[in-house]
Design a protein around this motif. Structure first.
Motif, short mmCIF file in Angstrom:
data_model
loop_
_atom_site.label_atom_id
_atom_site.label_comp_id
_atom_site.label_asym_id
_atom_site.label_seq_id
_atom_site.Cartn_x
_atom_site.Cartn_y
_atom_site.Cartn_z
N HIS A 1 19.54 12.32 -0.65
CA HIS A 1 18.65 11.32 -0.06
C HIS A 1 18.44 10.07 -0.93
N PHE A 2 18.14 10.25 -2.18
CA PHE A 2 17.84 9.08 -3.03
C PHE A 2 19.09 8.23 -3.27
N LYS A 3 20.18 8.89 -3.58
CA LYS A 3 21.44 8.18 -3.84
C LYS A 3 21.89 7.44 -2.58
N ARG A 4 21.79 8.13 -1.45
CA ARG A 4 22.20 7.55 -0.16
C ARG A 4 21.42 6.27 0.16
N LEU A 5 20.13 6.27 -0.18
CA LEU A 5 19.27 5.15 0.20
C LEU A 5 19.02 4.17 -0.95
N GLY A 6 19.56 4.46 -2.12
CA GLY A 6 19.27 3.59 -3.27
C GLY A 6 17.82 3.65 -3.68
N ALA A 7 17.22 4.82 -3.49
CA ALA A 7 15.79 4.98 -3.79
C ALA A 7 15.60 5.58 -5.18
N VAL A 8 14.39 5.44 -5.73
CA VAL A 8 14.11 5.99 -7.06
C VAL A 8 12.89 6.90 -7.00
N VAL B 1 -0.64 2.87 10.91
CA VAL B 1 -0.29 1.51 10.48
C VAL B 1 1.23 1.48 10.35
N ASP B 2 1.81 0.29 10.48
CA ASP B 2 3.26 0.17 10.29
C ASP B 2 3.55 0.21 8.78
N ILE B 3 3.94 1.40 8.32
CA ILE B 3 4.09 1.62 6.88
C ILE B 3 5.12 0.68 6.27
N ALA B 4 6.25 0.54 6.97
CA ALA B 4 7.35 -0.25 6.40
C ALA B 4 6.96 -1.71 6.15
N SER B 5 6.04 -2.23 6.95
CA SER B 5 5.65 -3.64 6.74
C SER B 5 4.61 -3.78 5.63
N LEU B 6 4.08 -2.65 5.19
CA LEU B 6 3.01 -2.66 4.19
C LEU B 6 3.58 -2.65 2.77
N THR B 7 4.41 -1.64 2.52
CA THR B 7 4.96 -1.42 1.18
C THR B 7 6.07 -0.38 1.29
N ASN B 8 6.91 -0.29 0.26
CA ASN B 8 7.91 0.79 0.25
C ASN B 8 7.71 1.74 -0.92
N VAL B 9 6.47 1.75 -1.45
CA VAL B 9 6.16 2.62 -2.58
C VAL B 9 5.09 3.63 -2.17
N THR B 10 5.39 4.91 -2.31
CA THR B 10 4.39 5.94 -2.01
C THR B 10 4.09 6.76 -3.25
N MET C 1 11.24 8.59 4.14
CA MET C 1 12.16 7.61 3.58
C MET C 1 13.03 6.97 4.68
N ASP C 2 13.58 7.81 5.55
CA ASP C 2 14.45 7.27 6.61
C ASP C 2 13.65 6.55 7.69
N GLY C 3 12.50 7.11 8.04
CA GLY C 3 11.77 6.57 9.19
C GLY C 3 10.80 5.46 8.86
N HIS C 4 10.36 5.35 7.61
CA HIS C 4 9.30 4.40 7.28
C HIS C 4 9.62 3.52 6.08
N GLY C 5 10.88 3.51 5.69
CA GLY C 5 11.34 2.52 4.71
C GLY C 5 10.94 2.79 3.27
N VAL C 6 10.45 3.98 2.97
CA VAL C 6 10.03 4.26 1.59
C VAL C 6 11.26 4.34 0.67
N ARG C 7 11.21 3.61 -0.43
CA ARG C 7 12.34 3.61 -1.36
C ARG C 7 11.91 3.94 -2.78
N CYS C 8 10.65 4.15 -2.98
CA CYS C 8 10.17 4.46 -4.31
C CYS C 8 9.07 5.51 -4.19
N VAL C 9 9.31 6.67 -4.81
CA VAL C 9 8.37 7.79 -4.71
C VAL C 9 7.80 8.06 -6.10
N ILE C 10 6.48 8.01 -6.19
CA ILE C 10 5.82 8.33 -7.47
C ILE C 10 5.22 9.73 -7.33
N GLY C 11 5.46 10.59 -8.31
CA GLY C 11 4.93 11.94 -8.18
C GLY C 11 4.90 12.69 -9.50
N LYS C 12 4.98 14.00 -9.36
CA LYS C 12 4.94 14.90 -10.52
C LYS C 12 6.13 15.85 -10.48
#
Lengths: 316, 227
Positions: free
Chosen positions: B125-132, B58-67, B103-114
């Motif tokens: 990576h996060f600072k460069r892309l403004g991701a959290v 599926v086109d991930i970037a068009s779906l959401t940017n949170v994984t 993150m670079d290829g599929h537009g993910v900007r928010c990563v939830i994890g442990k």
């Protein structure tokens, strides 16, 4: 001695109990752990750590209210079986193991549990938590009784366990350092999912001390002390040391995150003191049932795994 | 540097996809909830996408940017619909190799994890892309997170990867709480926490000698981390 006609425990009943134990373990926090975490939340002074502890307490409630597994990593379901020396099993031990495996597959589908068990190389998953050496069943024996007891435990898998070959010269300080080392390894960033029960196995062989550490963490309730006063004192000392690390839940600064320390020992090689430590997370999943030959089943939270017989040191 | 005791722990309710402005306003220790769509991914998915180079299902970037680094305890009801009972994160540091590709290829900007990631990784990576990076709480509060999942929009590669490794797309409502571990400027809550806890931990080691028998590859300084 007269021969007593013993009724065989039905394998279908064991299957039902194995399912029910998995269900109970996955959803309801045992009271000893629930109370311990609630108490820690009450006493915690740091706001991040307090926030985390209060969310954990809330999660226990949501799990029971909505009948959801308390944690989605339902771990590796395993069983501890205590077999009465006078018990008879319909179909024998092969039938018991078959029932336990079927009960685990049933629970995976219907509770549901997450199918975590995969082949270690191919990563193949039967989606039922059953496979080669899975679920594990460990046995112990009890004299003069005709019941069997099954404990279901869902063990998290990746972090919070370690082993070290110590020597008599390392002494109690060596044990304390290893206790701190495992906290340093796994409490940072909360890899152990602490607050944890710390189980320690000392002595025996490598495999025995690892097994005892796991059993000490999983099968003794919070507040239980080893009957040997010297070991009980070491348990208390290590509890105190754990509190003073300042590592709280998720590795944030706090009032500590050791719920309790449980030590088990085994006679070992005269030259060595092998030791293993095991952290059991706050999402502690365990349930026990005693199955009688007449079909009565009694469910309870405390496994009472470490009986006097299990810890015996005599020839008899 | 201020300490964790000074954190405001403000609460935010975001809708996916999270905008750059949404992410920029998150501060360390803030508490985040989501409405919208999130997708799961862990090693099975990453190997398929990035090692085998399989076309994304599926086109991930068009779906959401949170994984979310997790997999669900999930069952099917009588009409065959998936019902998620609980979800819990798995440790994120193991995904350093593949996460930048996601993150670079599929537009993910928010990563939830442990457990968060290494500081250098955030800066690269996060600072460069403004991701959290958001940490789940606890971490084992899966029942609460399960309650926030209102439906399964899709599941991809279920047969090949199994329930635990498949790519799940969840519809979520009031899904949280999550703690801001790395903000869009590359700052890390864990760097702050480690500086605080290492003080007490170091003191407790005084007078305790190293074990007689060493092992290859061990770390011996209690201030070091194991990854």
């Amino acid at each position: 001695m007269p021969i007593v006609e013993t009724q065989a425990i039905s394998s279908e009943l064991i299957r039902e109990v194995a399912f029910e134990l998995n269900r109970r373990a996955a959803i309801g926090i045992p009271k000893d752990v629930g109370d311990s975490i609630a108490d820690m939340a009450e006493r915690e002074t740091q706001k991040l750590s307090k926030f985390v502890l209060l969310e954990i307490v809330n999660n226990y409630k949501v799990a029971v209210d909505e009948q959801r597994p308390m944690c989605a990593d339902t771990g590796l379901p395993r069983f501890y079986a205590k077999i009465g020396n006078d018990a008879a099993l319909e179909g024998g031990f092969v039938a018991l193991e078959r029932s336990v495996r079927q009960g685990t597959a049933d629970a995976t589908e219907r509770v549901p549990l997450r199918p975590n068990r995969v082949h270690p190389i191919t990563r193949h998953d039967y989606n039922n938590n059953v496979g080669i050496h899975a679920p594990t069943v460990d046995y112990s024996w009890e004299p003069d009784v005709d019941w069997i007891e099954l404990t279901s435990f869902h063990k998290g898998g990746l972090f919070g366990g370690d082993y070290r070959m110590l020597f008599p010269t390392d002494g109690i300080d060596g044990i304390k350092r290893f206790f701190l080392d495992v906290i340093s390894e796994f409490f940072k960033r909360g890899l152990s999912c602490q607050p944890a029960i710390v189980g320690i196995g000392i002595g025996g062989t490598k495999d025995t001390c690892v097994r005892l550490a796991k059993e000490a963490a999983c099968l003794r309730v919070v507040g239980d002390r080893n009957p040997d006063p010297q070991i009980a004192e070491l348990e208390e000392d290590l509890n105190d040391l754990g509190r003073r690390t300042s590592l709280g839940p998720m590795g944030f600064k706090g009032e500590g995150a050791v719920m309790d320390t449980h030590i088990e020992v085994a006679y070992t090689h005269t030259g060595g003191m092998p030791i293993s430590i095991h952290h059991q997370c706050f999402a502690l999943r365990r349930a026990t049932a005693r199955i009688h030959p007449d079909g009565r089943v009694e469910y309870r939270e405390n496994p009472f795994w470490f009986t006097d017989y299990y810890r015996r040191d005599s020839v008899a | 540097m201020s300490g964790t005791a000074d954190l405001e722990m403000k609460e935010h309710h975001l809708t996916t996809p999270a905008t750059p402005e949404d992410l920029a306003k998150l501060e360390l220790g803030d508490v985040v909830y989501f409405d919208g769509l999130i997708f799961t991914g862990r090693i099975g998915l990453y190997k398929k996408l990035f090692d085998e180079k399989a076309p994304p299902p599926v086109d991930i970037a068009s779906l959401t940017n949170v994984t979310f680094h997790c997999s669900p305890a999930v069952g099917q009801n009588e009409s065959g619909e998936w019902e998620v009972a609980a979800v819990t994160a798995t440790a994120s540091f193991r995904f350093e190799k593949h996460l930048p590709l996601l993150m670079d290829g599929h537009g993910v900007r928010c990563v939830i994890g442990k457990g968060g990631m290494a500081q250098q990784f955030y800066e690269d990576h996060f600072k460069r892309l403004g991701a959290v990076f958001l940490n789940t709480v606890g971490y084992g509060i899966g029942a609460q997170y399960g309650r926030g999942i209102t439906g399964v929009k899709d599941v991809y590669w279920l047969d090949e990867l199994g329930i635990a490794q498949a790519m799940w797309v969840f519809e979520v409502k009031n899904f949280g709480p999550f703690l801001v571990e790395c903000d869009a400027r590359g700052n890390s809550l864990y760097q702050m926490a480690l500086a605080e806890t290492n003080v007490e931990l170091g003191k407790l080691y005084e007078g305790l000698p190293l074990p007689t028998l060493k092992r290859m590859g061990e770390v011996h300084n209690p201030e070091d981390e194991v990854f």
